[in-house]
Design a protein around this motif. Structure first.
Motif, short mmCIF file in Angstrom:
data_model
loop_
_atom_site.label_atom_id
_atom_site.label_comp_id
_atom_site.label_asym_id
_atom_site.label_seq_id
_atom_site.Cartn_x
_atom_site.Cartn_y
_atom_site.Cartn_z
N ALA A 11 0.82 -1.21 0.00
CA ALA A 11 0.00 0.00 0.00
C ALA A 11 0.86 1.26 0.00
CB ALA A 11 -0.92 0.00 1.21
N LEU A 12 2.10 1.16 0.44
CA LEU A 12 2.98 2.33 0.48
C LEU A 12 3.79 2.50 -0.80
CD1 LEU A 12 4.33 1.93 4.12
CD2 LEU A 12 2.56 3.47 3.29
N ASN A 13 3.60 1.63 -1.77
CA ASN A 13 4.34 1.70 -3.02
C ASN A 13 4.03 3.04 -3.72
OD1 ASN A 13 5.43 1.36 -5.55
ND2 ASN A 13 4.66 -0.72 -5.81
N PRO A 14 5.06 3.82 -4.08
CA PRO A 14 4.82 5.13 -4.72
C PRO A 14 4.12 5.01 -6.07
CG PRO A 14 7.18 4.71 -4.47
CD PRO A 14 6.47 3.58 -3.83
N LEU A 15 4.26 3.88 -6.75
CA LEU A 15 3.58 3.72 -8.03
C LEU A 15 2.08 3.63 -7.86
CD1 LEU A 15 5.92 1.20 -9.88
CD2 LEU A 15 5.68 3.65 -10.27
N LEU A 16 1.60 3.20 -6.71
CA LEU A 16 0.17 3.08 -6.47
C LEU A 16 -0.46 4.42 -6.07
CD1 LEU A 16 0.07 -0.30 -4.54
CD2 LEU A 16 -0.46 0.12 -6.93
N ARG A 17 0.36 5.44 -5.86
CA ARG A 17 -0.15 6.75 -5.44
C ARG A 17 -0.36 7.69 -6.62
NH1 ARG A 17 3.01 8.32 0.09
NH2 ARG A 17 2.73 6.32 1.09
N LYS A 18 -0.13 7.24 -7.83
CA LYS A 18 -0.23 8.13 -8.97
C LYS A 18 -1.64 8.23 -9.54
CE LYS A 18 1.14 4.78 -12.45
NZ LYS A 18 2.07 4.49 -13.52
N GLY A 19 -2.61 7.69 -8.85
CA GLY A 19 -3.99 7.79 -9.30
C GLY A 19 -4.48 9.23 -9.22
N GLY A 20 -5.60 9.50 -9.84
CA GLY A 20 -6.14 10.85 -9.83
C GLY A 20 -7.59 10.84 -10.22
N VAL A 21 -8.05 11.98 -10.64
CA VAL A 21 -9.43 12.13 -11.06
C VAL A 21 -9.66 11.29 -12.31
CG1 VAL A 21 -11.14 13.79 -11.84
CG2 VAL A 21 -9.46 14.45 -10.13
N HIS A 22 -10.78 10.60 -12.34
CA HIS A 22 -11.13 9.80 -13.51
C HIS A 22 -11.72 10.72 -14.57
CE1 HIS A 22 -10.48 5.93 -11.57
NE2 HIS A 22 -10.91 6.52 -10.48
N VAL A 23 -11.06 10.79 -15.72
CA VAL A 23 -11.54 11.62 -16.83
C VAL A 23 -11.67 10.74 -18.05
CG1 VAL A 23 -10.55 13.77 -15.97
CG2 VAL A 23 -9.20 12.31 -17.43
N ARG A 24 -12.46 11.20 -18.99
CA ARG A 24 -12.66 10.45 -20.22
C ARG A 24 -11.35 10.46 -21.03
NH1 ARG A 24 -17.99 11.19 -23.85
NH2 ARG A 24 -17.72 9.32 -25.08
N ALA A 25 -11.08 9.36 -21.69
CA ALA A 25 -9.87 9.26 -22.49
C ALA A 25 -9.93 10.24 -23.66
CB ALA A 25 -9.71 7.84 -23.02
N LYS A 26 -8.77 10.68 -24.09
CA LYS A 26 -8.72 11.64 -25.21
C LYS A 26 -9.29 11.03 -26.48
CE LYS A 26 -4.93 14.41 -23.52
NZ LYS A 26 -3.61 14.97 -23.77
#
Length: 58
Positions: A11-26
């Motif tokens: 759970a402390l893995n920095p790669l798992l913290r890069k989530g964000g707001v869910h937006v529609r794909a370009k």
């Protein structure tokens, strides 16, 4: 004295913290824009054909 629980290292893995707001794909936005443009073109062409038909009616 109370002992602390061991931490979850996954759970402390920095790669798992890069989530964000869910937006529609370009690509989805481009597809939706293209569909709107094609629909507007069909409606415009349909109205033009109707006007052309009225010109030929006596």
């Amino acid at each position: 004295m109370k002992s602390n629980k061991p931490r979850n290292r996954i759970a402390l893995n920095p790669l798992l913290r890069k989530g964000g707001v869910h937006v529609r794909a370009k690509s989805g936005e481009r597809f939706a824009t293209k569909q709107k443009m094609l629909k507007a073109a069909r409606e415009w062409k349909g109205s033009r054909d109707f006007l052309r038909f009225l010109q030929w009616c006596p």
